[in-house]
Design an enzyme around this catalytic site. Structure first.
Site, mmCIF file in Angstrom:
data_model
loop_
_atom_site.group_PDB
_atom_site.id
_atom_site.type_symbol
_atom_site.label_atom_id
_atom_site.label_comp_id
_atom_site.label_asym_id
_atom_site.label_seq_id
_atom_site.Cartn_x
_atom_site.Cartn_y
_atom_site.Cartn_z
ATOM 1 N N LYS A 74 -40.441 74.797 -23.871
ATOM 2 C CA LYS A 74 -40.252 74.892 -22.424
ATOM 3 C C LYS A 74 -39.339 73.830 -21.819
ATOM 4 O O LYS A 74 -38.771 74.029 -20.745
ATOM 5 C CB LYS A 74 -41.608 74.840 -21.724
ATOM 6 C CG LYS A 74 -42.480 76.070 -21.918
ATOM 7 C CD LYS A 74 -42.005 77.226 -21.063
ATOM 8 C CE LYS A 74 -43.020 78.362 -21.062
ATOM 9 N NZ LYS A 74 -42.680 79.426 -20.107
ATOM 10 N N ASP A 112 -49.396 76.922 -17.223
ATOM 11 C CA ASP A 112 -50.531 76.922 -18.140
ATOM 12 C C ASP A 112 -50.489 75.701 -19.052
ATOM 13 O O ASP A 112 -51.418 75.468 -19.817
ATOM 14 C CB ASP A 112 -50.513 78.188 -19.002
ATOM 15 C CG ASP A 112 -50.806 79.441 -18.199
ATOM 16 O OD1 ASP A 112 -49.925 80.309 -18.139
ATOM 17 O OD2 ASP A 112 -51.910 79.535 -17.637
#
Length: 393
Positions: A74, A112
């Site tokens: 990410k 998350d």
């Protein structure tokens, strides 16, 4: 509790968003990432022994646990998006941005875990501030990983999609910049920059394959941002030789699967707690930009119980002789777990035949995260949580 599949009649035509993820755009993202401290291409593991065991011609797994010390991919999207936002605010091209005054920008996001950690890391590197909100049930380990990077972070009482909405309201209230890895009508520019950041993986993969063309690419999806970005890149890169494209989701948060299955021109939402061990994929609303790409190129959509991800974690982490070990978390391992089950579970023979998996298949998977929740990783791999009760293996 079983694997479900739907076939999608994609037209294989270039869509309106495909050029956003072209090879040329991917080269720009890669050039940006190469300038960041700690950049190294992550390994592409050729699991030859496992391929023989499963009866396929080749199996490649991209290991994103090695990315920037963040244990997940990410950071690619967060860093590129922050760079593009800052350049845009300064009226410059991303290559022209010099020293940025410390604390000039505050970036906020919902996560998350992995996306928020990537944004926090990017903000710290650029000497800016990050605020991160996490949905209820989030791992305390993931929360602390984000806080250690200097971000203000907290776990909310909302599910993922409501946490995104909360982050949006906080951005509007305080004048912060929302950097969210999902898109909706009216909010697509920054998500597109995040997704362009992911295409660095695609550039690395195509170089590491050394001319090998996969027959099948398996991509996991939460909102569909990473899957859409990689699909757009691969469709541009491979052109008429585009491999079959398989999208994989947890059955508790399978919004893309339901959107594809309905095929009615609408985006379908999955509501509720979205309770799966695949925390990074527990998203109930589809990314509009991702879907605009996937609907033109994706061939199959799978909805998978947790045991599929657990199988992938165990198989990758405990390799056959001469294969490299890949420490893969729940969201990272689900694609490899699905490949394993498709090739070994006779109950899935129909799906195996429909997808065309056979002795000539060359498969590409991306392990998008390592053991980002180490306690849960040990529960699954050491203690055997989430076994398939219907399987003979």
């Amino acid at each position: 509790m079983s694997v479900e599949m739907t076939v999608f009649p994609s037209d294989k035509k270039q869509g309106p968003c495909d050029q956003v993820f072209s090879v040329e755009e991917a080269k720009k993202a890669l050039a940006f990432h190469k300038k960041l401290d700690g950049y190294q291409p992550t390994p592409l593991r050729c699991l030859s022994a496992l391929a023989v065991k499963l009866g396929v011609a080749g199996l490649y797994v991209k290991d994103e646990s090695k990315r920037f010390g963040l244990n997940a991919f990410k950071g690619l999207g967060g860093s590129y998006a922050l760079g593009r936002v800052i350049a845009d605010k300064l009226g410059k091209d991303i290559d022209e941005v010099g020293e940025i005054p410390e604390g000039s920008f505050t970036f906020v996001t919902a996560t998350d875990g992995n996306h928020g950690r990537g944004v926090a890391w990017a903000a710290k590197n650029l000497k800016q501030h990050a605020v991160v909100y996490m949905p209820k049930g989030s791992s305390k380990e993931r929360l602390e990983n984000i806080r250690r990077l200097g971000a203000d972070a907290e776990i909310t009482d909302f599910n993922y999609d409501d946490t995104v909405r909360f982050a949006k309201t906080q951005a509007e209230k305080h004048g912060w910049t929302l950097v969210q890895d999902t898109a909706w009508e009216g909010y697509e520019r920054i998500p597109s920059w995040i997704m362009q950041g992911y295409t660095t993986m695609g550039m690395e993969i195509t170089e590491q394959l050394h001319g090998v063309v996969p027959t099948h690419i398996f991509l996991q999806a939460g909102v569909g941002a990473m899957a859409g970005a990689m699909t757009g890149f691969f469709s541009n890169y491979f052109g008429e030789n585009m491999p079959k494209l398989i999208i994989v989701e947890p059955d508790k948060a399978d919004c893309l699967y339901h959107t594809a299955k309905a095929n009615d021109g609408k985006l379908h939402v999955v509501e509720g707690n979205l309770n799966s061990i695949m925390a990074g994929l527990c998203c109930g609303e589809v990314c509009t930009v991702g879907w605009k790409v996937l609907r033109h190129h994706a061939d199959y959509f799978f909805s998978c119980p947790d045991y599929v991800a657990a199988d992938g974690m165990r198989v990758l982490g405990n390799p056959l002789p001469d294969d490299a070990a890949v420490i893969s978390g729940e969201s990272g391992a689900v694609t490899s777990g699905l490949v394993y089950n498709l090739m070994t579970d006779e109950a899935l023979e129909e799906f195996r035949k429909k997808t065309g998996l056979n002795e000539n298949s060359v498969i590409l998977c991306i392990s998008t995260e390592g053991d980002t929740d180490r306690e849960n990783y040990r529960h699954v791999v050491w203690e055997g949580w989430y076994k398939n009760p219907t399987s003979n293996h």
